[in-house]
Scaffold this active site. Structure first.
Site, PDB file in Angstrom:
ATOM      1  NE  ARG A   1      -9.033 -30.361  39.502  1.00  0.00           N
ATOM      2  CZ  ARG A   1     -10.081 -30.183  40.296  1.00  0.00           C
ATOM      3  NH1 ARG A   1     -10.438 -31.132  41.157  1.00  0.00           N
ATOM      4  NH2 ARG A   1     -10.785 -29.076  40.260  1.00  0.00           N
TER       5      ARG A   1
ATOM      6  CG  ASP B   1     -14.585 -23.665  31.500  1.00  0.00           C
ATOM      7  OD1 ASP B   1     -14.509 -22.797  30.607  1.00  0.00           O
ATOM      8  OD2 ASP B   1     -14.291 -23.441  32.694  1.00  0.00           O
TER       9      ASP B   1
ATOM     10  CB  SER C   1     -14.368 -20.162  38.973  1.00  0.00           C
ATOM     11  OG  SER C   1     -13.821 -21.443  38.860  1.00  0.00           O
TER      12      SER C   1
ATOM     13  CG  ASP D   1      -7.307 -27.760  38.657  1.00  0.00           C
ATOM     14  OD1 ASP D   1      -6.542 -28.113  39.582  1.00  0.00           O
ATOM     15  OD2 ASP D   1      -8.422 -27.244  38.858  1.00  0.00           O
TER      16      ASP D   1
HETATM   17  N1  ARG Z   1      -5.944 -22.449  43.365  1.00  0.00           N
HETATM   18  C1  ARG Z   1      -6.344 -23.737  43.856  1.00  0.00           C
HETATM   19  C2  ARG Z   1      -5.452 -24.803  43.310  1.00  0.00           C
HETATM   20  O1  ARG Z   1      -4.815 -24.621  42.320  1.00  0.00           O
HETATM   21  C3  ARG Z   1      -7.810 -24.037  43.663  1.00  0.00           C
HETATM   22  C4  ARG Z   1      -8.367 -23.881  42.300  1.00  0.00           C
HETATM   23  C5  ARG Z   1      -9.814 -24.220  42.320  1.00  0.00           C
HETATM   24  N2  ARG Z   1     -10.505 -23.960  41.111  1.00  0.00           N
HETATM   25  C6  ARG Z   1     -11.612 -23.199  41.038  1.00  0.00           C
HETATM   26  N3  ARG Z   1     -12.154 -23.060  39.890  1.00  0.00           N
HETATM   27  N4  ARG Z   1     -12.113 -22.605  42.073  1.00  0.00           N
HETATM   28  O2  ARG Z   1      -5.356 -25.848  43.898  1.00  0.00           O
END
Ligand code: ARG
Length: 402
Positions: free
Chosen positions: A97, A18, A175, A126
């Site tokens: 984040r 990405d 991912s 995110d």
């Molecule tokens: N669902 C989780 C969150 O929103 C983790 C997302 C992690 N991203 C990934 N690409 N594994 O905090």
């Protein structure tokens, strides 16, 4: 959209697919003259930095790495004091984040950038967490993947056409997002709620064996400060516990998660250190807080966790919640013995000078802290107990007879 000539944009850069395709797109589609990549260290494995470094070099991208591990670990410990969990997830990605976003904004400002970009899709959390921080600045916020509606297939083709340095290999299947506090594995067959995850999705935890080990976690004012009697700084303590408890299969979770936009998604995580520290902290609170404090703090903790999940740990509400948390944590000092066994981290002993516990009171030796209360004093209480219920049931019965 090419109105950004001679301007620079700072991209949240990981070296993955990405963010790699974002580099040429920011120049071609958004008219930026120069892209700088920023990778923020919140405890990812060394290979990830090597990958980011290599990809940046191949792209001829000016690349900055910022170490934010200490700041992130401190936030994880604030989360421990709030017993923070969202639907069973200890919030690793979510808490990282705002720390990452702030570090990138600082580099962007130092480097005279006029834009900030991330490679998040329009479906996840995110994008919201990054932008909540960035939109407080005057810089342009750009989300190429979301704004151009990019799919993974398009990105792969685009990268191949331009010979961009991305490995489509095993990394492509799931991912993965890793930091000190948790490792999240999503995508591919894992999205199907009925699909049973294969053992090989796990890297931090091994399937539980029959072995057990007891460890001691020390707390001061609700902050974890030591392991087996030796004091450790937050980053070191977390890393050590991830290793130690991971060997007993501690800290796996497989949950249905309600994302901020309303999507319900199947998520898998590993978080050995978080599980040990959260369980131990709760056990110590159970010893030192009164029943009412415990009950009320559950609500405070829930609100803290919601804001943590949203990436809004800087909200005034969080400051106010922490006022209550600080007040209660002055007594959360002591030691908890935790048994690591069969995928569990179970508190099996707790000790504190603030324990709301008196051996004499519990065993009813009358000359003590209870101020001369004798067994027989409970007789009146026992006579009244259930009085209203008895009365109410009598009225109901007599009405039913009529
Ligand atoms: N669902 C989780 C969150 O929103 C983790 C997302 C992690 N991203 C990934 N690409 N594994 O905090």
């Amino acid at each position: 959209m090419s109105n950004n000539d001679n301007e620079r944009v700072a991209l949240a850069f990981s070296g993955g697919l990405d963010t790699t395709v974002c580099v040429p797109l920011l120049e071609e589609e958004y008219g930026y003259d120069e892209v700088i990549g920023v990778t923020v260290d919140v405890g990812q494995p060394a290979e990830e930095f090597a990958e980011a470094e290599e990809t940046a070099e191949a792209l001829n991208l000016e690349h900055y790495v910022v170490d934010a591990k200490d700041e992130f670990a401190d936030l994880c410990f604030d989360a421990v004091r709030a017993n923070a969990s969202y639907q069973g997830y200890p919030l690793g990605t979510a808490l990282a984040r705002p720390v990452i976003a702030k570090a990138i904004l600082e580099v962007a400002e130092e480097q005279g950038c006029t834009g900030l970009a991330h490679g998040c899709t329009g479906k996840g959390n995110d994008q919201l967490r990054f932008e909540a921080v960035w939109r407080d600045s005057d810089l342009e916020v750009i989300a190429p993947v979301r704004e151009l509606g990019l799919t993974r297939e398009f990105e792969q083709e685009y990268a191949a056409e331009r010979d961009l340095p991305v490995e489509g290999g095993d990394e492509g299947k799931y991912s993965i997002d890793t930091n000190l506090w948790s490792r999240s594995i999503e995508g591919s067959e894992l999205e199907e709620p009925s699909y049973v995850p294969p053992e090989d999705i796990y890297q931090w935890t091994t399937a539980p064996t029959g072995e057990t080990e007891e460890i001691q976690i020390g707390f001061e004012d609700g902050y974890p400060v030591s392991l087996n009697g030796s004091e450790m700084a937050p980053v070191e303590l977390i890393e050590e516990l991830n290793d130690l408890a991971g060997d007993y299969g501690v800290g796996r979770s497989d949950i249905m998660e309600d994302r901020m936009l309303g999507l319900k998604v199947r998520e898998n995580y590993e978080h050995p250190a978080a599980t040990v520290l959260l369980n131990a902290h709760r056990a110590l609170e159970d010893l030192v807080l009164t029943k009412e404090e415990r009950a009320f703090k559950k609500q405070i903790d829930h609100e803290w966790s919601e804001k943590g999940y949203q990436g809004l740990v800087n909200a005034p509400l969080v400051g106010a919640l922490e006022g209550f948390i600080d007040e209660t944590q002055t007594r959360v000092t002591g030691t908890v013995t935790v048994r690591l066994e069969g995928g569990q981290a179970r508190p099996v002993g707790r000790d504190s000078t603030y324990a709301v516990y008196s051996a004499e009171a519990a065993s009813f030796n009358t000359e003590d802290v209870t101020g001369g209360i004798e067994q027989n004093d409970a007789t009146g209480v026992a006579k009244y107990h259930g009085f209203q219920e008895r009365l109410a049931n009598r009225v109901i019965d007599s009405q039913n007879e009529e």
